[in-house]
Design a protein around this motif. Structure first.
Motif, PDB file in Angstrom:
ATOM      1  N   GLU A   1       0.865  -1.183   0.000  1.00  0.00           N
ATOM      2  CA  GLU A   1       0.000   0.000   0.000  1.00  0.00           C
ATOM      3  C   GLU A   1       0.904   1.236   0.000  1.00  0.00           C
ATOM      4  O   GLU A   1       1.053   1.939   0.995  1.00  0.00           O
ATOM      5  CB  GLU A   1      -0.928  -0.038   1.221  1.00  0.00           C
ATOM      6  CG  GLU A   1      -1.852  -1.253   1.226  1.00  0.00           C
ATOM      7  CD  GLU A   1      -2.681  -1.376   2.498  1.00  0.00           C
ATOM      8  OE1 GLU A   1      -2.972  -0.329   3.123  1.00  0.00           O
ATOM      9  OE2 GLU A   1      -3.020  -2.510   2.880  1.00  0.00           O
ATOM     10  N   LYS A   2       1.521   1.481  -1.154  1.00  0.00           N
ATOM     11  CA  LYS A   2       2.628   2.435  -1.237  1.00  0.00           C
ATOM     12  C   LYS A   2       2.200   3.888  -1.018  1.00  0.00           C
ATOM     13  O   LYS A   2       2.915   4.655  -0.369  1.00  0.00           O
ATOM     14  CB  LYS A   2       3.331   2.295  -2.595  1.00  0.00           C
ATOM     15  CG  LYS A   2       4.004   0.949  -2.770  1.00  0.00           C
ATOM     16  CD  LYS A   2       4.534   0.784  -4.181  1.00  0.00           C
ATOM     17  CE  LYS A   2       4.977  -0.658  -4.407  1.00  0.00           C
ATOM     18  NZ  LYS A   2       5.279  -0.915  -5.814  1.00  0.00           N
ATOM     19  N   GLU A   3       1.054   4.265  -1.573  1.00  0.00           N
ATOM     20  CA  GLU A   3       0.618   5.655  -1.445  1.00  0.00           C
ATOM     21  C   GLU A   3       0.379   6.023   0.017  1.00  0.00           C
ATOM     22  O   GLU A   3       0.834   7.062   0.499  1.00  0.00           O
ATOM     23  CB  GLU A   3      -0.656   5.869  -2.268  1.00  0.00           C
ATOM     24  CG  GLU A   3      -1.049   7.339  -2.384  1.00  0.00           C
ATOM     25  CD  GLU A   3      -2.219   7.555  -3.323  1.00  0.00           C
ATOM     26  OE1 GLU A   3      -2.916   8.571  -3.147  1.00  0.00           O
ATOM     27  OE2 GLU A   3      -2.439   6.717  -4.223  1.00  0.00           O
ATOM     28  N   GLU A   4      -0.318   5.144   0.728  1.00  0.00           N
ATOM     29  CA  GLU A   4      -0.574   5.387   2.148  1.00  0.00           C
ATOM     30  C   GLU A   4       0.732   5.327   2.941  1.00  0.00           C
ATOM     31  O   GLU A   4       0.940   6.090   3.888  1.00  0.00           O
ATOM     32  CB  GLU A   4      -1.570   4.358   2.677  1.00  0.00           C
ATOM     33  CG  GLU A   4      -2.205   4.785   3.986  1.00  0.00           C
ATOM     34  CD  GLU A   4      -3.358   3.879   4.391  1.00  0.00           C
ATOM     35  OE1 GLU A   4      -3.752   3.939   5.569  1.00  0.00           O
ATOM     36  OE2 GLU A   4      -3.856   3.117   3.535  1.00  0.00           O
ATOM     37  N   ALA A   5       1.623   4.418   2.537  1.00  0.00           N
ATOM     38  CA  ALA A   5       2.921   4.294   3.211  1.00  0.00           C
ATOM     39  C   ALA A   5       3.706   5.604   3.113  1.00  0.00           C
ATOM     40  O   ALA A   5       4.287   6.071   4.098  1.00  0.00           O
ATOM     41  CB  ALA A   5       3.725   3.153   2.595  1.00  0.00           C
ATOM     42  N   LEU A   6       3.722   6.207   1.913  1.00  0.00           N
ATOM     43  CA  LEU A   6       4.444   7.472   1.730  1.00  0.00           C
ATOM     44  C   LEU A   6       3.864   8.584   2.600  1.00  0.00           C
ATOM     45  O   LEU A   6       4.608   9.370   3.203  1.00  0.00           O
ATOM     46  CB  LEU A   6       4.405   7.890   0.264  1.00  0.00           C
ATOM     47  CG  LEU A   6       5.492   7.322  -0.647  1.00  0.00           C
ATOM     48  CD1 LEU A   6       5.259   7.754  -2.088  1.00  0.00           C
ATOM     49  CD2 LEU A   6       6.877   7.760  -0.181  1.00  0.00           C
ATOM     50  N   THR A   7       2.542   8.649   2.690  1.00  0.00           N
ATOM     51  CA  THR A   7       1.899   9.666   3.527  1.00  0.00           C
ATOM     52  C   THR A   7       2.330   9.518   4.980  1.00  0.00           C
ATOM     53  O   THR A   7       2.691  10.493   5.649  1.00  0.00           O
ATOM     54  CB  THR A   7       0.363   9.549   3.420  1.00  0.00           C
ATOM     55  OG1 THR A   7      -0.026   9.724   2.059  1.00  0.00           O
ATOM     56  CG2 THR A   7      -0.313  10.607   4.270  1.00  0.00           C
ATOM     57  N   LEU A   8       2.323   8.282   5.464  1.00  0.00           N
ATOM     58  CA  LEU A   8       2.691   8.016   6.862  1.00  0.00           C
ATOM     59  C   LEU A   8       4.171   8.289   7.109  1.00  0.00           C
ATOM     60  O   LEU A   8       4.552   8.864   8.131  1.00  0.00           O
ATOM     61  CB  LEU A   8       2.348   6.568   7.210  1.00  0.00           C
ATOM     62  CG  LEU A   8       0.850   6.238   7.249  1.00  0.00           C
ATOM     63  CD1 LEU A   8       0.627   4.731   7.263  1.00  0.00           C
ATOM     64  CD2 LEU A   8       0.188   6.879   8.469  1.00  0.00           C
ATOM     65  N   LEU A   9       5.020   7.890   6.170  1.00  0.00           N
ATOM     66  CA  LEU A   9       6.464   8.105   6.339  1.00  0.00           C
ATOM     67  C   LEU A   9       6.813   9.587   6.282  1.00  0.00           C
ATOM     68  O   LEU A   9       7.720  10.048   6.995  1.00  0.00           O
ATOM     69  CB  LEU A   9       7.241   7.326   5.275  1.00  0.00           C
ATOM     70  CG  LEU A   9       7.263   5.802   5.479  1.00  0.00           C
ATOM     71  CD1 LEU A   9       7.829   5.098   4.257  1.00  0.00           C
ATOM     72  CD2 LEU A   9       8.064   5.426   6.728  1.00  0.00           C
ATOM     73  N   ASN A  10       6.133  10.342   5.473  1.00  0.00           N
ATOM     74  CA  ASN A  10       6.371  11.787   5.438  1.00  0.00           C
ATOM     75  C   ASN A  10       5.950  12.449   6.749  1.00  0.00           C
ATOM     76  O   ASN A  10       6.584  13.398   7.203  1.00  0.00           O
ATOM     77  CB  ASN A  10       5.639  12.416   4.252  1.00  0.00           C
ATOM     78  CG  ASN A  10       6.408  12.247   2.953  1.00  0.00           C
ATOM     79  OD1 ASN A  10       7.620  12.435   2.910  1.00  0.00           O
ATOM     80  ND2 ASN A  10       5.714  11.877   1.884  1.00  0.00           N
TER      81      ASN A  10
END
Length: 613
Positions: free
Chosen positions: A110-119
């Protein structure tokens, strides 16, 4: 405490207004409501902590869906306005939460959500100046960007991660601590090397490969040697632990019962001694002098190469690659073997050599996969080989092309990284005048004693034989000599490489003690077993006798990759000292001559020249 307060208020109103319940009741209801509300917040705080603990457990067990469920509950709690006011979570907590949550989402694709959380995690890490989190977050973001095909963006994140790691690394002043620091960070460099190759940034790929291997050893070579001064009580503790180690080893040699117990005890004492060595170093302010040494660029490496030399540097990551550097050219070649195959075949070859059984099939398979693709760029050249990972244990000289052995085709020596060239080229001696020879200290190596006598005769010196080869005499006598030759037992301790040792008449000469020797030798010859082996870390640091002697002051060490045969080894080294040419050529010719009498590689392929030739 809240309940006590509420009850006190209630009693106060009861005492002041004994019969007027209409006046008493409203404050009591308000106080009780406050109590219940506060209790609920306390419960939420407790619930948040327990969910974090459970979520982190799932995360460590790679149960990412279950971890995400827990992290999602925590996120709802910490975003509650009242909760944030009363129990404001720290930047550390939030950065850690979103990093684990984001990475779990990434592993669930779930890459898009992962990027949001990591940012989000990065935002809190930067606000709290949490550099130990920042490098991890940039690395994870880089992995997602690379999978999405956004290679330049991935490159920028990997670079930021590595820049932070390098800054943090510079703050660690003791060698052993720097090695430990790098243990969980090598993967970032591996990713960066292969991404640079995908982007056509070959020279940068080489630079990052150099940064990922043997950096601590490089910095030891580039740092002025400081003799550690221990406080008397620490020195006494060191002596006591060494006595314990010797006593347990003696019981093991005598074959007394409870062998497993003694092995376990030995490991525990070795671990204690390892910790003490660090304590001694940290206790001495002068020891905090390990300087940061930047690896050489390709142009700088080429400046150190001679016209007839080629540097062959391997890097084993997602797949093996070879960086090939000539005086006037540079190229990169992908090796047509995967990492797993290379590991399996190297292990099989070593096992077959030790059993003195057929090796040519597997030897040829490794040669065809690893060396044959590089042949057009190697023929007619003297090789400086920089291994990586499993290749540190590969006996290159025992590879076979179907017609002849590697040692018959190529003149080769080995280094832990290319950047060592700048320090080793300065140390070689043009003229050899003095020698120091040790032979058969343990009285059970007949041919080692013959070898030591003959080597000593060549240099017109008296060897230290049998009981004469006491530790104190060896340490003192080795100072200032041009050649050191040890014909004795050697032992490699895989679990505790700083306890790898040469066995002398009265004691062991440990790796940890070799570091403190004051040498000025042109070459140290370790005609002993397993002296070229070392413990391999994630930072590609090889801790063992070879590294210790080079740090002690010699640019060249001849050492072995397995337990060698006494008689054939003696003949090999007598041929080496009788030979002509430089050190590498003499060792090569001695091995070729020895194979005429002893055909199997077990007898001649184990010895390798490390360092300057």
């Amino acid at each position: 405490m809240v309940f006590t307060g509420v009850f006190t208020i209630f009693l106060t109103f009861i005492e002041g207004h004994t019969y007027d319940f209409q006046q008493v009741l409203p404050p009591f209801v308000i106080a009780t409501s406050c109590f219940i509300f506060t209790l609920n917040l306390v419960y939420q705080e407790f619930n948040t902590g327990s969910n974090k603990l459970i979520g982190d457990t799932y995360y460590s067990e790679e149960k990412y869906k279950e971890a995400c469920d827990r992290y999602n509950k925590i996120e709802k709690h910490v975003n509650n306005r009242f909760y944030k006011t009363i129990f404001p979570p720290s930047d550390t907590f939030l950065s850690n939460l979103y990093m684990a949550y984001g990475d779990s989402k990434f592993r669930l694709s779930e890459k898009e959500e992962a990027l949001t959380l990591l940012n989000k995690s990065l935002e809190y890490a930067e606000r709290g100046r949490l550099t130990s989190y920042q490098w991890q977050i940039h690395y994870k973001i880089g992995q997602i960007k690379e999978e999405e095909g956004k290679l330049e963006e991935a490159y920028n994140d990997y670079k930021k991660s590595i820049d932070i790691i390098e800054d943090l690394r510079g703050l660690v002043k003791i060698a052993e601590r720097r090695e430990a620091f790098f243990e969980n960070k090598a993967d970032v460099y591996v990713k960066m090397v292969f991404l640079c190759l995908r982007l056509g940034k070959d020279e940068e790929a080489f630079n990052y490969a150099e940064r990922a291997k043997g950096r601590v050893f490089l910095e030891l070579l580039g740092t002025e040697k400081v003799k550690v001064k221990a406080r008397p009580e620490l020195k006494e503790e060191e002596k006591k632990l060494l006595r314990k180690i010797r006593a347990i080893e003696a019981k093991l040699r005598e074959g007394r019962g409870a062998g497993e117990r003694y092995i376990r005890e030995l490991g525990e004492v070795m671990e204690e001694y390892d910790s003490l060595l660090l304590k001694i170093k940290e206790d001495d302010p002068e020891y905090y002098s390990l300087r940061k040494v930047d690896p050489l660029t390709i142009n700088e490496v080429q400046g150190f190469l001679k016209e007839n030399e080629v540097l062959l540097e391997f890097f084993v990551g997602e797949r093996p690659v070879a960086f090939i550097i000539h005086k006037d050219s540079f190229s990169v070649v992908e090796i047509p073997m995967d990492k797993e195959e290379l590991v399996d075949k190297t292990s099989e070859l070593r096992a077959r050599i030790k059993m003195i059984t057929g090796v040519k099939r597997v030897s040829n398979e490794i040669y065809n996969g690893l060396i044959k693709p590089l042949e057009p760029m190697l023929n007619g050249k003297e090789l400086i080989i920089v291994p990586h990972g499993i290749l540190h244990y590969l006996p290159f000289n025992a590879l076979h092309d179907g017609k002849e052995w590697f040692v018959e085709k190529y003149k080769a020596r080995f280094m832990q990284n290319a950047s060592m060239l700048r320090f080793l080229r300065e140390k070689g001696k043009a003229k050899i005048e003095t020698a120091f020879v040790v032979g058969n200290p343990t009285k059970d190596l007949e041919f080692a004693e013959i070898e030591a006598k003959k080597v000593a005769d060549k240099f017109n010196v008296k060897p230290l034989l049998r009981d004469e080869a006491r530790k104190e005499v060896v340490v003192e006598g080795s100072k200032g000599k041009d050649i050191l030759h040890f014909s004795c037992h050697g032992m490699f301790e895989a679990g505790f490489p700083r306890f790898s040792r040469l066995m002398l008449a009265d004691d062991n000469l440990l790796v940890a003690e070799v570091y403190n020797l004051d040498l000025n030798a042109d070459v140290v010859t370790l005609s002993a077993c397993e002296t070229g082996l070392g413990g391999l870390t994630n930072g590609d640091e090889i801790e063992g006798l070879t590294r210790a002697f080079m740090r002690a002051g010699t640019p060249s060490v001849i050492a072995s990759l397995w337990s060698v045969d006494d008689e054939s080894t003696s003949e090999l080294f007598l041929r080496y000292y009788d030979g002509r040419g430089d050190k590498v050529e003499r060792l090569r010719k001695a091995q070729i001559e020895t194979m005429k009498e002893y055909a199997h590689p077990f007898y001649w392929a184990g010895f390798v020249m490390f360092g300057e030739g």
